[in-house]
Write an enzyme that holds these catalytic residues in place. Sequence first.
Site: not given
Length: 285
Positions: A92, A149, A252
């Site tokens: 995200d 992911h 980050s």
Amino acid sequence: MSLSEALFALPQYILPHHPLSRVAQHVTRCENRVFKDALIRTFIRLYDVDMSQALEGDPGSYPSFNAFFTRALKPEARSLAAGEKTLLCPADGAVSQLGNIEDDTIFQAKGKHYSAMELLGGDADRAAAFQNGRFATIYLSPRDYHRLHMPVGGRLKQMIHVPGRLFSVNNATVNQVPRLFARNERVVCLFETEAGPMALVLVGAIFVASIETVWHGVVTPPTRAEIQCWDYSDKSLFLDASAEMGRFNMGSTIIVLFGEQAANWDAGLAAGTPVRMGQALGSLV
């Protein structure tokens, strides 16, 4: 040059990045109920965090702020884009930049570039695999989901820890600090995929208390003085597309690299585009 951006970025050159991040590590792992509950609820309010998507929706159930920050999502909270050749977004956040690697050069911001070789730890052979390839830089804001992911299935070949500074990675700093992503501490994960080599570069930042991967656990801290490399070429460690591969303990940036003529990015993506884990980032060629 934006004066406000310069005023934000310049003091960071003299800040003690690593000591401040060690303080953040202790604070975010404090399990005092009154303190951690107050910190979590204040954070939710300030950043408008959607707890309805969290697997554990009760803020008070998390043993520490870091456990809340790296919270898992409900399985239905993210849908995966279909297609055998689809590249999934690994996180995200928002697109910082994406495009072509020009020879060995990656675009950071207007007037600022850095090289794939220095990003990957200064090894020319590693960088050669991505010459004239593709890059995508994704910034995770504090309110985002902070597990990372796999964009596509891949076999892990190497992991490299590159020590460095811990500048902030928000837009103001990225626009001001030259070669920021090649100066910050980072963990480089190299995979072999059906489209050839893929690099996932997990970039540290100030107050990012640690970076970890699912196969190693916490990689940093401690911060080492020298580059350290782990070889997994004989371990047969394969991660499927969408599988969790790591996480930021505080937020980050993740940078995705592919080789020449290996992948194309989705035409609808540009700098500043919000993205979610699992949506189509692009496709394999």
